[in-house]
Every structure is written in C-alpha cells, then in structure tokens.
Design an enzyme around this catalytic site. Structure first.
Site, short mmCIF file in Angstrom:
data_model
loop_
_atom_site.label_atom_id
_atom_site.label_comp_id
_atom_site.label_asym_id
_atom_site.label_seq_id
_atom_site.Cartn_x
_atom_site.Cartn_y
_atom_site.Cartn_z
N ASN A 88 30.80 -9.86 26.72
CA ASN A 88 29.96 -8.78 27.25
C ASN A 88 30.27 -7.42 26.62
O ASN A 88 29.40 -6.56 26.53
CB ASN A 88 30.19 -8.73 28.78
N LYS A 94 24.93 7.33 22.20
CA LYS A 94 23.83 7.91 22.97
C LYS A 94 22.74 8.36 22.00
O LYS A 94 23.02 8.73 20.84
CB LYS A 94 24.31 9.13 23.76
N SER A 138 20.79 -8.31 23.62
CA SER A 138 19.84 -7.36 24.20
C SER A 138 18.44 -7.67 23.71
O SER A 138 18.25 -8.24 22.62
CB SER A 138 20.21 -5.94 23.77
N TYR A 192 22.50 -0.13 16.73
CA TYR A 192 22.72 -0.97 17.92
C TYR A 192 21.80 -2.19 17.85
O TYR A 192 22.24 -3.32 18.09
CB TYR A 192 22.45 -0.14 19.18
N LYS A 196 22.91 -6.25 17.52
CA LYS A 196 22.51 -7.29 18.48
C LYS A 196 21.64 -8.37 17.81
O LYS A 196 21.70 -9.54 18.19
CB LYS A 196 21.79 -6.66 19.67
P1 NAP Z 1 29.06 -0.12 29.71
O1 NAP Z 1 28.87 0.26 31.14
O2 NAP Z 1 29.18 0.93 28.68
O3 NAP Z 1 30.30 -1.11 29.63
C1 NAP Z 1 30.75 -1.59 28.40
C2 NAP Z 1 32.06 -2.30 28.61
O4 NAP Z 1 32.52 -2.78 27.35
C3 NAP Z 1 33.16 -1.37 29.16
O5 NAP Z 1 33.96 -2.09 30.05
C4 NAP Z 1 33.94 -1.02 27.90
O6 NAP Z 1 35.30 -0.68 28.15
C5 NAP Z 1 33.86 -2.36 27.19
N1 NAP Z 1 34.27 -2.28 25.79
C6 NAP Z 1 33.78 -1.51 24.78
N2 NAP Z 1 34.47 -1.73 23.65
C7 NAP Z 1 35.43 -2.66 23.94
C8 NAP Z 1 36.45 -3.30 23.21
N3 NAP Z 1 36.67 -3.02 21.93
N4 NAP Z 1 37.22 -4.22 23.83
C9 NAP Z 1 37.01 -4.52 25.13
N5 NAP Z 1 36.08 -3.93 25.89
C10 NAP Z 1 35.29 -3.01 25.29
O7 NAP Z 1 27.85 -1.04 29.20
P2 NAP Z 1 26.91 -2.09 29.97
O8 NAP Z 1 25.57 -1.46 30.10
O9 NAP Z 1 27.60 -2.65 31.15
O10 NAP Z 1 26.76 -3.21 28.83
C11 NAP Z 1 27.32 -4.50 28.93
C12 NAP Z 1 26.65 -5.38 27.90
O11 NAP Z 1 25.24 -5.46 28.17
C13 NAP Z 1 26.76 -4.86 26.47
O12 NAP Z 1 26.91 -5.96 25.59
C14 NAP Z 1 25.42 -4.18 26.24
O13 NAP Z 1 25.12 -4.08 24.88
C15 NAP Z 1 24.51 -5.12 26.97
N6 NAP Z 1 23.22 -4.57 27.37
C16 NAP Z 1 23.14 -3.57 28.27
C17 NAP Z 1 21.89 -3.10 28.67
C18 NAP Z 1 21.73 -2.02 29.70
O14 NAP Z 1 20.59 -1.64 29.99
N7 NAP Z 1 22.81 -1.49 30.27
C19 NAP Z 1 20.72 -3.65 28.11
C20 NAP Z 1 20.84 -4.68 27.18
C21 NAP Z 1 22.09 -5.15 26.84
P3 NAP Z 1 35.79 0.85 28.35
O15 NAP Z 1 35.52 1.21 29.78
O16 NAP Z 1 37.24 0.77 28.01
O17 NAP Z 1 34.99 1.70 27.40
#
Ligand code: NAP
Length: 275
Positions: A88, A94, A138, A192, A196
């Site tokens: 994940n 941004k 995504s 990004y 993906k």
């Molecule tokens: P988020 O709130 O920014 O959380 C991202 C998580 O990944 C955080 O726990 C972050 O840790 C961790 N992370 C980043 N780099 C890392 C590393 N090198 N090693 C271990 N952990 C790491 O993002 P989210 O929205 O929950 O996204 C989760 C997944 O869903 C991602 O793959 C994202 O691309 C995908 N996604 C999200 C959306 C959306 O609308 N939110 C849509 C499509 C896909 P820290 O707290 O230490 O930074």
C-alpha cells in the site's frame, strides 16, 4: 503448521491503516501494521487498540533494502512466510508542488515502482500456498496508460512483456524526464500516473509468473484502485472515507480459499477493469 499472518505496508495512516483495521476484524490470524517510522507505527497500533483491535507492529521502510530483507527474514522465521501481503505504501507530490518534473519523476518512481518491486522481489518467494498479494495502484494507472504513445501502450498491455523490460521502460521514463525529453519519448506529464502504470503492469507480469512457476499453490496476485479517498495524499474533498477505500484491497486480500480469480487483474470497486 505456522500461524497465518497478514501485513500491510505504509499502514500508519490513510488507506493502509483502514486496511489493517478491516483485516483485524476479518482475517483469521496475526495482522501486522508496518511503517517506516517506529513512533508513527506504534501510535497507529495504539489507536487501533483504543478501538478494541489488536494489530502487531514491524518496522518496514520499503525504500530501504535492509529494512525489507530484515522484515522478510522475520516473517519467514516466525510464520514460515506470509499469507497476505498488501503493498500500500506510496508517495505523491501535491499538485501545487514546485519541484521540477525531473525530480518528481525520480522520487515518485523510486518509491511507488522500484521500492514496491523490491518488496515483491523479496516477499513473493515467501508467500505461502493459498496466499493473496494486493498491490494498491490507482485509476490513474490506466489514465496514464491511455496517454502514452501507441508503442508504449502496446508494451504495457502485452502478455509477453518481461519484468526486465518493464524495469527498463520505467528507468527510461526517469532518464527522459531528467533530460526534459519524456514527451518526445511518448510519456504523459504525470510521474505518479506512470509509477502506477508500472505497478499495475508489474502485477500482471508477476501473476503470470506465479501461475507458471507455482501452478499448484493457488496464490492470487492483483492490482487495485481504492477509489478517491480522503487522506493526507488526496485531501479532504475526496468522496470516500479511508474505511470505504479499504473495501476493494481487503476484498482481494481475503479472496476465499480455492478461489481462482481474479488473478493478474486491475480491480476497482471489486470489479475487474479493462487494461
Ligand atoms: P497517505 O495517507 O499519504 O499514506 C501513505 C502511507 O505510505 C503512509 O503511511 C506513509 O508513511 C507510507 N509510506 C510512504 N513511503 C513509504 C516508505 N518508503 N516505506 C513505508 N511506508 C511509506 O496515502 P493514502 O491516500 O492512504 O494512499 C495509500 C495508497 O493508495 C497509495 O498506494 C496511493 O497511491 C493509493 N491511492 C490513493 C488514492 C486516494 O485517493 N487517497 C487513490 C488511488 C490510489 P509516512 O506516514 O511515514 O509518510
């Protein structure tokens, strides 16, 4: 027989934390919340404990090969492998970030594609028979795919693309972005999105390999989109809560024993999507 175990990368907040929450409720076995930062990870474990849920913790920074191999050795030793792996963790610049595209391309691909690939390289060999692997990609992976040149689209969609070829293409994107030549190279203006596109394609390649090399192990590996979810990454205007965003990843993580599909697919809202 060793206890069953599930682990989720980048699960100290956002969708990852919601996936752990759902697995704590639904998975028969130990559930590991992992985070690159021990403090943030343990805080998240404590927040789940306050909801009456028990998650275990292991440090895991997917950008640090030593952290990956240490974690893989731990799960191999303690559980004989891993039953459910949810990749994940990811990053996103941004929209307003002024970092040059070359930097965004290199940094984004490093975590979302190359580091996630490192996770798969070291964890796939220890995924147990009947295991489930979910790569959180995504919807922008297919949008970016459709914006690539016809030649690139053909390769990303082909059944014969190898992992090496894909890695070469992702590296070529970074190299061309650094030279400001990515548009001539057939790439869209989204680091990004391409990270993906690479992850979804990698999922399809690895699923085909699992079917070929471990045909009797019944492992199912898929990529998915959680939807547009209110997290630090996507901001407060997104329609889905993190728990709602966890639904499709958790569905894939808990595909019942004996299921044969989906496998090697890109899944959104629990439905296989065209690629
Ligand atoms: P988020 O709130 O920014 O959380 C991202 C998580 O990944 C955080 O726990 C972050 O840790 C961790 N992370 C980043 N780099 C890392 C590393 N090198 N090693 C271990 N952990 C790491 O993002 P989210 O929205 O929950 O996204 C989760 C997944 O869903 C991602 O793959 C994202 O691309 C995908 N996604 C999200 C959306 C959306 O609308 N939110 C849509 C499509 C896909 P820290 O707290 O230490 O930074």
């Amino acid at each position: 027989m060793s206890a069953r175990v599930a682990l989720v990368t980048g699960s100290n907040k956002g969708i990852g934390l919601a996936i752990v929450r759902a697995l704590c409720k639904q998975f028969q076995g130990d559930v590991y919340l992992t985070a690159r930062d021990v403090g943030r990870g343990q805080e998240a474990v404590a927040s789940l404990a306050s909801e009456g849920l028990t998650a275990l913790f292991h440090q895991l920074d997917i950008s640090d090969l030593n952290s990956i191999t240490t974690a893989a050795a731990y799960f191999k030793d303690k559980y004989g492998g891993v039953d459910v792996l949810v990749n994940n963790a990811a990053i996103a610049f941004k929209v307003a970030d002024t970092a040059p595209f070359a930097v965004q391309a290199e940094v984004t691909l490093k975590t979302n594609f190359f580091a996630t690939r490192d996770m798969l390289t070291h964890f796939l060999p220890i995924i147990k028979a009947g295991g489930r692997v979910v790569n959180v990609s995504s919807f922008v992976s297919s949008r970016a795919l459709n914006q690539c040149s016809a030649a690139l689209q053909e390769r990303f969609r082909s059944e014969d693309i190898t992992e090496e070829e894909l890695v070469g293409l992702m590296q070529r994107f970074v190299d061309e972005a650094k030279k400001g030549e990515h548009k001539q190279g057939g790439w869209p203006e989204t680091a990004y999105g391409i990270s993906k596109t690479g992850l979804t394609t990698l999922s399809m390649i690895l699923a085909r390999r699992l079917s070929k090399e471990r045909p009797h192990d019944g492992i199912l590996l898929n990529a998915c989109c959680p939807g547009w979810v209110r997290t630090d990454m996507a901001g407060p205007k997104a329609p889905k809560s993190p728990d709602e965003g966890a639904v499709t990843p958790v569905y894939l993580a808990l595909l019942p024993p004996g299921a044969t599909e989906p496998h090697g697919k890109f899944v959104s809202d629990k439905e296989v999507q065209p690629w």
